[in-house]
Design a protein around this motif. Structure first.
Motif, PDB file in Angstrom:
ATOM      1  N   GLU A   1     -23.006  26.992  13.730  1.00 52.79           N
ATOM      2  CA  GLU A   1     -21.580  27.297  13.495  1.00 52.79           C
ATOM      3  C   GLU A   1     -21.442  28.470  12.519  1.00 52.79           C
ATOM      4  O   GLU A   1     -20.626  29.371  12.716  1.00 52.79           O
ATOM      5  N   HIS A   2     -22.258  28.452  11.485  1.00 49.15           N
ATOM      6  CA  HIS A   2     -22.224  29.553  10.514  1.00 49.15           C
ATOM      7  C   HIS A   2     -22.542  30.883  11.208  1.00 49.15           C
ATOM      8  O   HIS A   2     -21.842  31.889  11.018  1.00 49.15           O
ATOM      9  N   ASN A   3     -23.585  30.893  12.021  1.00 48.76           N
ATOM     10  CA  ASN A   3     -24.000  32.143  12.664  1.00 48.76           C
ATOM     11  C   ASN A   3     -22.927  32.646  13.630  1.00 48.76           C
ATOM     12  O   ASN A   3     -22.639  33.848  13.693  1.00 48.76           O
ATOM     13  N   CYS A   4     -22.315  31.724  14.348  1.00 51.71           N
ATOM     14  CA  CYS A   4     -21.247  32.095  15.294  1.00 51.71           C
ATOM     15  C   CYS A   4     -20.056  32.698  14.549  1.00 51.71           C
ATOM     16  O   CYS A   4     -19.531  33.758  14.926  1.00 51.71           O
ATOM     17  N   LEU A   5     -19.644  32.033  13.473  1.00 46.52           N
ATOM     18  CA  LEU A   5     -18.472  32.528  12.737  1.00 46.52           C
ATOM     19  C   LEU A   5     -18.773  33.866  12.059  1.00 46.52           C
ATOM     20  O   LEU A   5     -17.896  34.719  11.933  1.00 46.52           O
TER      21      LEU A   5
ATOM     22  N   ALA B   1     -26.066  31.453  23.171  1.00 44.00           N
ATOM     23  CA  ALA B   1     -26.893  31.547  21.976  1.00 44.00           C
ATOM     24  C   ALA B   1     -26.387  30.632  20.868  1.00 44.00           C
ATOM     25  O   ALA B   1     -25.175  30.491  20.657  1.00 44.00           O
ATOM     26  N   LEU B   2     -27.324  30.015  20.159  1.00 41.25           N
ATOM     27  CA  LEU B   2     -27.023  29.226  18.962  1.00 41.25           C
ATOM     28  C   LEU B   2     -27.165  30.128  17.740  1.00 41.25           C
ATOM     29  O   LEU B   2     -26.534  29.906  16.708  1.00 41.25           O
ATOM     30  N   VAL B   3     -28.027  31.130  17.869  1.00 41.32           N
ATOM     31  CA  VAL B   3     -28.106  32.232  16.899  1.00 41.32           C
ATOM     32  C   VAL B   3     -27.863  33.482  17.735  1.00 41.32           C
ATOM     33  O   VAL B   3     -28.628  33.772  18.658  1.00 41.32           O
ATOM     34  N   LYS B   4     -26.795  34.201  17.439  1.00 38.96           N
ATOM     35  CA  LYS B   4     -26.253  35.183  18.378  1.00 38.96           C
ATOM     36  C   LYS B   4     -26.920  36.550  18.352  1.00 38.96           C
ATOM     37  O   LYS B   4     -27.366  37.015  17.302  1.00 38.96           O
ATOM     38  N   TYR B   5     -26.863  37.163  19.513  1.00 38.92           N
ATOM     39  CA  TYR B   5     -27.189  38.585  19.645  1.00 38.92           C
ATOM     40  C   TYR B   5     -25.866  39.343  19.601  1.00 38.92           C
ATOM     41  O   TYR B   5     -24.971  39.086  20.386  1.00 38.92           O
ATOM     42  N   TRP B   6     -25.744  40.272  18.659  1.00 34.10           N
ATOM     43  CA  TRP B   6     -24.523  41.104  18.618  1.00 34.10           C
ATOM     44  C   TRP B   6     -24.898  42.444  18.001  1.00 34.10           C
ATOM     45  O   TRP B   6     -25.150  42.525  16.803  1.00 34.10           O
ATOM     46  N   GLY B   7     -25.021  43.476  18.810  1.00 36.25           N
ATOM     47  CA  GLY B   7     -25.388  44.802  18.311  1.00 36.25           C
ATOM     48  C   GLY B   7     -26.702  45.266  18.914  1.00 36.25           C
ATOM     49  O   GLY B   7     -27.576  44.460  19.210  1.00 36.25           O
ATOM     50  N   LYS B   8     -26.769  46.585  19.127  1.00 38.31           N
ATOM     51  CA  LYS B   8     -27.959  47.152  19.772  1.00 38.31           C
ATOM     52  C   LYS B   8     -28.692  48.091  18.823  1.00 38.31           C
ATOM     53  O   LYS B   8     -28.073  48.852  18.095  1.00 38.31           O
ATOM     54  N   ALA B   9     -30.047  48.047  18.884  1.00 32.54           N
ATOM     55  CA  ALA B   9     -30.854  49.014  18.124  1.00 32.54           C
ATOM     56  C   ALA B   9     -31.050  50.266  18.959  1.00 32.54           C
ATOM     57  O   ALA B   9     -31.175  51.366  18.427  1.00 32.54           O
TER      58      ALA B   9
END
Ligand code: PMV
Length: 332
Positions: free
Chosen positions: A244-248, A21-29
């Protein structure tokens, strides 16, 4: 196995590329339906893939999984749950023998669950005589692994978090063909073992204990909009800064969990600096890092040799893997 065998009744064989991912998935609804808390945008790779054969075994009492030639009884429950969704659609209850092989390190933060579940769903469908619409295929794959919903498609892919209670609007869809913006990827492998904390428990820990988790979720829609616009315009510089911002930001949320989730090693951080130095010197490249210590560098065509040279020189880099963008999950 040949294509004709893959078409044989009760047998399906498919290949799916890894994606990151370039814009990440992290966390579940919704943990039960595996609905993500945030949307994400990824690229599917052509050179890192999983090939999976699903064979229905009428006399078997349970599913069976072999991964890279080794029986994995501990992972059977996860693949059974995913196959059950397909069996229900087909009105069949037959158990299956699943043989899967990754051509890259498994479980080390290189998206083996993404390519693995995408290939499983595609092959399982064929074995059961189904041909699902791609969106439905993505919804089934999501329930195996969130990122697998994206490996159903090739090129640039967007995953929608959705808001429906049944998860039926939580699926991925193609954003841009890889051929329309043929970016390249250099992966610096800095450790080869399976990671200590898988993404599933890492996400739970972040959501329940990181003070930055809520901010992470809240800030995702503008990042998705900016990345979508940059990809559609094939505009490298804003995509590089945003990715890079989204990853960090994802890692900041994970680092602040209790106990902390530190997915990086020293070489990961040195690679990050090497990529930033390259870009400051005019090379079109950016990095991203998932739930593991590998650094993924994405570059414009033509910049790959410079990126390889720089990352090969970083102490602690064990191996470089290169890839172009690839197709979605397909029968083979
Ligand atoms: O779908 P999972 O469980 O493999 O989780 C993926 C999580 C990250 O790789 C860290 C981010 C992503 O969007 O792929």
């Amino acid at each position: 196995m040949s294509t004709s065998e893959s078409n044989r009744r009760g047998v399906g064989r498919a290949r799916a590329g890894a994606n990151f991912a370039l814009v990440k998935y992290w966390g579940k609804a919704d943990a039960r339906l595996n609905v993500p808390a945030v949307g994400s945008i990824s690229i599917t790779l052509d050179r890192l893939f999983t090939e999976t054969t699903v064979e229905l075994v009428p006399e078997a009492r349970s599913d069976e999984l072999t991964l890279n030639g080794v029986r994995r009884d501990e992972d059977v429950a996860k693949i059974s749950a995913c196959l059950d969704l397909l069996r229900r659609k087909a009105g069949v209850d037959t158990r299956a023998r699943v043989g899967s092989r990754n051509n890259f390190p498994t479980g080390a933060g290189l998206a083996s669950s993404a390519s693995g579940f995408a290939a499983l769903v595609r092959a399982g469908e064929a074995a059961l005589g189904l041909e699902l619409p791609p969106r439905e295929r993505s919804i089934v794959a999501r329930q195996g692994s969130g990122s697998a919903a994206r490996s159903i498609f090739g090129g640039f892919v967007e995953m929608h978090a959705g808001s429906a209670a049944d998860g039926n609007d939580s699926f991925a869809e193609p954003l841009l063909e890889g051929a329309d913006w043929p970016l390249e990827v250099v992966i610096a492998v800095t450790a080869k073992g399976e990671k200590e904390i898988g993404s599933r428990s890492g996400m739970t820990r972040s959501a329940t204990s990181s003070p930055y988790y809520e901010a992470w979720v809240r800030e995702q829609p503008p990042d998705l909009a900016a990345a979508r616009a940059a990809i559609r315009a094939r505009d490298f510089a804003p995509l590089a800064e945003l990715a890079e911002h989204n990853c960090l930001k994802m890692h900041a949320a994970a680092l602040a969990a209790r106990p902390p989730l530190v997915y990086w090693n020293g070489a990961t951080v040195e690679c990050l600096h090497a990529v930033r130095r390259l870009r400051a010197g005019g090379v079109p490249v950016f990095f991203t890092i998932d739930a593991g210590p590998q650094l993924k560098a994405v570059c414009a065509p033509g910049a790959r040799a410079a990126v390889e040279l720089a990352l090969r020189g970083v102490p602690g880099v064990l191996e470089l893997l290169t890839s172009a963008l690839g197709p979605g999950a397909e029968l083979c």
